[in-house]
Design a protein around this motif. Structure first.
Motif, PDB file in Angstrom:
ATOM      1  N   ARG A  59     -33.193  11.450  31.000  1.00 31.24           N
ATOM      2  CA  ARG A  59     -34.657  11.407  30.994  1.00 31.24           C
ATOM      3  C   ARG A  59     -35.252  12.577  30.207  1.00 31.24           C
ATOM      4  N   PHE A  60     -34.347  13.456  29.711  1.00 32.27           N
ATOM      5  CA  PHE A  60     -34.745  14.510  28.766  1.00 32.27           C
ATOM      6  C   PHE A  60     -34.084  14.317  27.401  1.00 32.27           C
ATOM      7  N   ALA A  61     -32.746  14.097  27.446  1.00 29.56           N
ATOM      8  CA  ALA A  61     -31.992  14.063  26.196  1.00 29.56           C
ATOM      9  C   ALA A  61     -32.563  12.980  25.281  1.00 29.56           C
ATOM     10  N   TRP A  64     -30.410  25.922  22.459  1.00 31.19           N
ATOM     11  CA  TRP A  64     -29.711  25.690  23.736  1.00 31.19           C
ATOM     12  C   TRP A  64     -29.584  24.203  24.007  1.00 31.19           C
ATOM     13  N   TRP A  65     -28.783  23.891  25.018  1.00 28.92           N
ATOM     14  CA  TRP A  65     -28.458  22.499  25.357  1.00 28.92           C
ATOM     15  C   TRP A  65     -27.719  21.783  24.233  1.00 28.92           C
ATOM     16  N   ILE A  66     -26.914  22.534  23.493  1.00 23.99           N
ATOM     17  CA  ILE A  66     -26.241  21.925  22.352  1.00 23.99           C
ATOM     18  C   ILE A  66     -24.923  21.297  22.828  1.00 23.99           C
ATOM     19  N   THR A  67     -24.967  19.980  22.929  1.00 25.68           N
ATOM     20  CA  THR A  67     -23.859  19.226  23.517  1.00 25.68           C
ATOM     21  C   THR A  67     -22.616  19.308  22.630  1.00 25.68           C
ATOM     22  N   GLY A  68     -21.496  19.543  23.276  1.00 25.72           N
ATOM     23  CA  GLY A  68     -20.209  19.581  22.573  1.00 25.72           C
ATOM     24  C   GLY A  68     -19.809  20.964  22.124  1.00 25.72           C
ATOM     25  N   ALA A  87     -21.449  19.041  16.719  1.00 29.87           N
ATOM     26  CA  ALA A  87     -22.637  19.207  17.571  1.00 29.87           C
ATOM     27  C   ALA A  87     -23.894  19.086  16.725  1.00 29.87           C
ATOM     28  N   PHE A  88     -24.980  18.768  17.416  1.00 28.89           N
ATOM     29  CA  PHE A  88     -26.281  18.632  16.756  1.00 28.89           C
ATOM     30  C   PHE A  88     -27.215  19.656  17.398  1.00 28.89           C
ATOM     31  N   ALA A  89     -27.689  20.621  16.612  1.00 29.70           N
ATOM     32  CA  ALA A  89     -28.413  21.754  17.196  1.00 29.70           C
ATOM     33  C   ALA A  89     -29.871  21.748  16.778  1.00 29.70           C
ATOM     34  N   MET A  90     -30.707  21.225  17.666  1.00 30.35           N
ATOM     35  CA  MET A  90     -32.134  21.184  17.399  1.00 30.35           C
ATOM     36  C   MET A  90     -32.921  21.961  18.454  1.00 30.35           C
ATOM     37  N   THR A  91     -32.669  21.694  19.734  1.00 26.38           N
ATOM     38  CA  THR A  91     -33.494  22.229  20.829  1.00 26.38           C
ATOM     39  C   THR A  91     -33.388  23.757  20.932  1.00 26.38           C
ATOM     40  N   GLU A  92     -34.523  24.394  21.235  1.00 26.04           N
ATOM     41  CA  GLU A  92     -34.564  25.861  21.305  1.00 26.04           C
ATOM     42  C   GLU A  92     -35.158  26.314  22.636  1.00 26.04           C
ATOM     43  N   ASP A 102     -39.151  11.228  29.015  1.00 25.74           N
ATOM     44  CA  ASP A 102     -39.852   9.956  29.293  1.00 25.74           C
ATOM     45  C   ASP A 102     -41.311  10.009  28.837  1.00 25.74           C
ATOM     46  N   GLU A 103     -41.975  11.125  29.173  1.00 27.16           N
ATOM     47  CA  GLU A 103     -43.432  11.201  28.946  1.00 27.16           C
ATOM     48  C   GLU A 103     -43.771  11.107  27.463  1.00 27.16           C
ATOM     49  N   VAL A 104     -42.897  11.682  26.624  1.00 23.04           N
ATOM     50  CA  VAL A 104     -43.165  11.656  25.180  1.00 23.04           C
ATOM     51  C   VAL A 104     -43.063  10.214  24.672  1.00 23.04           C
ATOM     52  N   HIS A 105     -42.037   9.492  25.144  1.00 21.43           N
ATOM     53  CA  HIS A 105     -41.884   8.092  24.716  1.00 21.43           C
ATOM     54  C   HIS A 105     -43.032   7.236  25.244  1.00 21.43           C
ATOM     55  N   VAL A 133     -39.241  27.377  22.417  1.00 22.21           N
ATOM     56  CA  VAL A 133     -40.363  26.480  22.082  1.00 22.21           C
ATOM     57  C   VAL A 133     -40.176  25.128  22.766  1.00 22.21           C
ATOM     58  N   ALA A 134     -41.284  24.433  23.016  1.00 25.82           N
ATOM     59  CA  ALA A 134     -41.224  23.085  23.618  1.00 25.82           C
ATOM     60  C   ALA A 134     -40.618  22.149  22.578  1.00 25.82           C
ATOM     61  N   SER A 135     -39.363  21.792  22.774  1.00 21.49           N
ATOM     62  CA  SER A 135     -38.623  21.107  21.718  1.00 21.49           C
ATOM     63  C   SER A 135     -38.800  19.601  21.742  1.00 21.49           C
ATOM     64  N   SER A 136     -39.514  19.077  22.778  1.00 22.10           N
ATOM     65  CA  SER A 136     -39.807  17.649  22.735  1.00 22.10           C
ATOM     66  C   SER A 136     -40.744  17.370  21.557  1.00 22.10           C
ATOM     67  N   ASP A 137     -41.416  18.395  21.077  1.00 19.49           N
ATOM     68  CA  ASP A 137     -42.195  18.302  19.843  1.00 19.49           C
ATOM     69  C   ASP A 137     -41.368  19.000  18.759  1.00 19.49           C
TER      70      ASP A 137
HETATM   71  C1  LIG Z   1     -27.705  16.853  28.976  1.00 15.83           C
HETATM   72  C2  LIG Z   1     -28.547  17.219  27.798  1.00 15.83           C
HETATM   73  C3  LIG Z   1     -27.978  17.203  26.525  1.00 15.83           C
HETATM   74  C4  LIG Z   1     -28.741  17.596  25.437  1.00 15.83           C
HETATM   75  N1  LIG Z   1     -28.132  17.640  24.199  1.00 15.83           N
HETATM   76  C5  LIG Z   1     -28.817  18.144  23.139  1.00 15.83           C
HETATM   77  C6  LIG Z   1     -28.161  18.334  21.877  1.00 15.83           C
HETATM   78  O1  LIG Z   1     -26.969  18.028  21.706  1.00 15.83           O
HETATM   79  N2  LIG Z   1     -28.867  18.877  20.856  1.00 15.83           N
HETATM   80  C7  LIG Z   1     -30.173  19.235  20.995  1.00 15.83           C
HETATM   81  O2  LIG Z   1     -30.747  19.723  20.033  1.00 15.83           O
HETATM   82  N3  LIG Z   1     -30.833  19.070  22.199  1.00 15.83           N
HETATM   83  C8  LIG Z   1     -30.181  18.569  23.266  1.00 15.83           C
HETATM   84  N4  LIG Z   1     -30.802  18.401  24.489  1.00 15.83           N
HETATM   85  C9  LIG Z   1     -32.181  18.861  24.646  1.00 15.83           C
HETATM   86  C10 LIG Z   1     -33.215  17.755  24.755  1.00 15.83           C
HETATM   87  O3  LIG Z   1     -33.288  17.024  23.582  1.00 15.83           O
HETATM   88  C11 LIG Z   1     -34.543  18.447  25.128  1.00 15.83           C
HETATM   89  O4  LIG Z   1     -34.396  18.966  26.435  1.00 15.83           O
HETATM   90  C12 LIG Z   1     -35.732  17.517  25.042  1.00 15.83           C
HETATM   91  O5  LIG Z   1     -36.025  17.171  23.721  1.00 15.83           O
HETATM   92  C13 LIG Z   1     -36.990  18.155  25.678  1.00 15.83           C
HETATM   93  O6  LIG Z   1     -37.252  19.396  25.114  1.00 15.83           O
HETATM   94  P1  LIG Z   1     -37.530  20.627  26.116  1.00 15.83           P
HETATM   95  O7  LIG Z   1     -36.404  20.712  27.077  1.00 15.83           O
HETATM   96  O8  LIG Z   1     -37.813  21.830  25.270  1.00 15.83           O
HETATM   97  O9  LIG Z   1     -38.809  20.220  26.954  1.00 15.83           O
HETATM   98  P2  LIG Z   1     -40.321  20.618  26.640  1.00 15.83           P
HETATM   99  O10 LIG Z   1     -40.650  20.284  25.239  1.00 15.83           O
HETATM  100  O11 LIG Z   1     -40.535  22.034  27.094  1.00 15.83           O
HETATM  101  O12 LIG Z   1     -41.109  19.620  27.588  1.00 15.83           O
HETATM  102  C14 LIG Z   1     -41.198  19.839  29.008  1.00 15.83           C
HETATM  103  C15 LIG Z   1     -41.914  18.686  29.656  1.00 15.83           C
HETATM  104  O13 LIG Z   1     -43.232  18.596  29.169  1.00 15.83           O
HETATM  105  C16 LIG Z   1     -43.692  17.265  29.310  1.00 15.83           C
HETATM  106  N5  LIG Z   1     -44.222  16.802  28.022  1.00 15.83           N
HETATM  107  C17 LIG Z   1     -43.840  17.161  26.774  1.00 15.83           C
HETATM  108  N6  LIG Z   1     -44.544  16.472  25.851  1.00 15.83           N
HETATM  109  C18 LIG Z   1     -45.362  15.637  26.507  1.00 15.83           C
HETATM  110  C19 LIG Z   1     -46.316  14.647  26.130  1.00 15.83           C
HETATM  111  N7  LIG Z   1     -46.537  14.363  24.825  1.00 15.83           N
HETATM  112  N8  LIG Z   1     -46.981  13.977  27.105  1.00 15.83           N
HETATM  113  C20 LIG Z   1     -46.743  14.251  28.419  1.00 15.83           C
HETATM  114  N9  LIG Z   1     -45.862  15.160  28.835  1.00 15.83           N
HETATM  115  C21 LIG Z   1     -45.173  15.842  27.903  1.00 15.83           C
HETATM  116  C22 LIG Z   1     -42.492  16.413  29.725  1.00 15.83           C
HETATM  117  O14 LIG Z   1     -42.523  16.162  31.106  1.00 15.83           O
HETATM  118  C23 LIG Z   1     -41.323  17.315  29.390  1.00 15.83           C
HETATM  119  O15 LIG Z   1     -40.165  17.026  30.184  1.00 15.83           O
HETATM  120  C24 LIG Z   1     -30.094  17.986  25.599  1.00 15.83           C
HETATM  121  C25 LIG Z   1     -30.664  17.957  26.879  1.00 15.83           C
HETATM  122  C26 LIG Z   1     -29.912  17.585  27.978  1.00 15.83           C
HETATM  123  C27 LIG Z   1     -30.541  17.625  29.332  1.00 15.83           C
END
Ligand SMILES: Cc1cc2nc3c(=O)[nH]c(=O)nc-3n(C[C@H](O)[C@H](O)[C@H](O)COP(=O)(O)OP(=O)(O)OC[C@H]3O[C@@H](n4cnc5c(N)ncnc54)[C@H](O)[C@@H]3O)c2cc1C
Length: 407
Positions: A382-384, A169-173, A135-140, A388-391, A143-147
């Motif tokens: 569209r999250f994993a 959380w969301w740690i696949t596998g 497994a790959f464990a990054m998301t928490e 989308d918005e970050v890309h 905190v907003a883990s898209s950053d």
């Molecule tokens: C099925 C699944 C499997 C996953 N597997 C893994 C895994 O194995 N390991 C792991 O570490 N993570 C995993 N993830 C987590 C995934 O990588 C994160 O959910 C993702 O990176 C977004 O982080 P967040 O959920 O904290 O959203 P947040 O960072 O809280 O963002 C919430 C929303 O804010 C908006 N937003 C954020 N930044 C911007 C921006 N720059 N501009 C505009 N809008 C913005 C977007 O709409 C975004 O959806 C998985 C997620 C899913 C759903």
């Protein structure tokens, strides 16, 4: 410009297509039935039919196709793309049978590229062999883990060890008991530059202080074809300093390197999912009669079928171009295109699945067709690997600066 696949790709495609027909599709329902009978519903890679299929795939040379270089099959991205597409047609089974399923693929790439000899011997070899999962464990959760610079889990040096504290959380596998190794991202130095604070470290499943808190569902599905998603906690988790991958401060760069191939693999498989959806949509539309004629004779249904075909062809060309760019100018050079396919693919395939479900009537939402589960899976894309918005934000930024430079 040559749109044909090369000889090696054609040969592997023929072998894989035959294997899908003779082994994978016929095993889909038996796999689901055996999975449902397991005592531990997350232990999906202990399903007997999976082991049989894996042995057969290996015999046929359909193994580790995703991995370039000396450790894998040595295919280019352009060669692997059409093969991954085929496995996507049975996304719950085929990628795992071929040892080409996420998140193991990305983890194997990290170990192959950045692991030292001891790490590769201890963890990469059993992964390549399909004996364990990872497994790959990054998301928490906190905190907003898209950053990724927000990641707060601490990895602190203590003598010959590192000590981890944090939550993921969301740690696949991770729900799968055979997921034996976690690559964990955390902060070793919160005072360093923004992209040098993070490191990655290997944490074996049985390390004291690592707790699997709960499984997480996707629209109510276990999603256990990947081994399920889990919330984890790390409380004073102690591992040897030698478990650090690529040195302190290298975590962010490794995460970026890991995500390029991972994103394109997801997109390739998604195209296979969409192809199968179009097949099902057409078959159902021809067979089902409403108001005196088959659904396939309704203009609106024909519009969906035509739009689906056009969208699919556009997507495939963009994905193949991206694969070719990754091979010729590298993942960095293909960055914009990787973002483009990660934006375009999940939402387009979601649109196609939605139409396929609509054509099936209420049956499309049920367990009798693979469409509802596929829809749930595609929505998560569209999250994993980044929302989308970050890309879109990053792609627009580079387009603006490119245009500025041209002006
Ligand atoms: C099925 C699944 C499997 C996953 N597997 C893994 C895994 O194995 N390991 C792991 O570490 N993570 C995993 N993830 C987590 C995934 O990588 C994160 O959910 C993702 O990176 C977004 O982080 P967040 O959920 O904290 O959203 P947040 O960072 O809280 O963002 C919430 C929303 O804010 C908006 N937003 C954020 N930044 C911007 C921006 N720059 N501009 C505009 N809008 C913005 C977007 O709409 C975004 O959806 C998985 C997620 C899913 C759903």
């Amino acid at each position: 410009m040559d749109f044909a696949y090369d000889a090696r790709t054609e040969e592997l495609r023929a072998t894989l297509l035959e294997f899908m027909d003779s082994h994978i599709y016929p095993a889909e329902s038996e796999f689901a039935a055996q999975l449902a009978r397991l005592d531990d519903r997350w232990a999906w890679d202990s399903v007997p039919v999976l082991a049989e299929l894996r042995a057969e795939a290996r015999r046929r040379g359909l193994w580790n196709l995703f991995l370039p270089g000396e450790h894998g099959a040595g295919l280019t991205n352009a060669q692997y793309a059409p093969l991954a597409e085929i496995t996507g047609r049975s996304a719950h089974l085929a990628p795992a049978v071929l040892n080409c399923a996420a998140p193991d693929t990305g983890n194997m790439e990290v170990l192959a590229l950045f692991g030292d000899e001891r790490q590769r011997e201890r963890w990469l070899e059993p992964l390549l062999d399909g004996r364990i999962r990872s497994a790959f464990a990054m998301t928490e959760p906190d905190v907003a883990s898209s950053d990724a610079t927000n990641i707060a889990t601490r990895i602190e040096r203590d003598g010959d060890d590192y000590v981890l504290n944090g939550r993921k959380w969301w740690i696949t596998g991770a729900m799968n008991p055979n997921c034996q190794i976690f690559i964990v991202m955390g902060k070793t130095d919160p005072t360093a530059g923004r992209h040098r604070q993070q490191s990655m470290i290997l944490v074996p499943r049985d390390t004291p202080g690592l707790e699997i808190q709960r499984g997480m569902e996707v629209f109510g599905y276990d999603d256990h074809d990947h081994g399920g998603h889990a919330e984890l906690s790390f409380t004073d988790v102690r591992v040897p300093a030698a478990n650090l991958i690529g040195g302190e401060g290298a975590g962010f760069a490794i995460a970026q390197a890991r995500l390029g191939p991972g994103r394109i693999h997801h997109c390739m498989r998604a195209i296979g999912i969409a192809e199968r959806a179009v097949e099902l949509m057409c078959a159902r539309a021809e067979q089902r009669v409403a108001f005196g004629k088959p659904l396939s004779e309704q203009g609106v249904i024909r519009d969906w079928i035509a739009e689906s075909r056009v969208k699919l062809e556009q997507l495939r060309l963009l994905v193949l171009k991206t694969a070719w760019l990754m091979d010729t100018v590298g993942n960095k050079g293909a960055h914009t295109e990787i973002q483009a396919i990660k934006i375009a693919t999940p939402s387009t395939v979601q649109w196609i699945l939605d139409k396929a479900i609509q054509v099936h009537g209420a049956g499309g939402l049920s367990q009798d067709f693979p469409l509802a589960a596929a829809y749930a899976g595609i929505r998560t894309l569209r999250f994993a690997d980044g929302p989308d918005e970050v890309h879109k934000n990053a792609l627009a930024k580079s387009e603006l600066s490119r245009q500025r430079e041209t002006r």
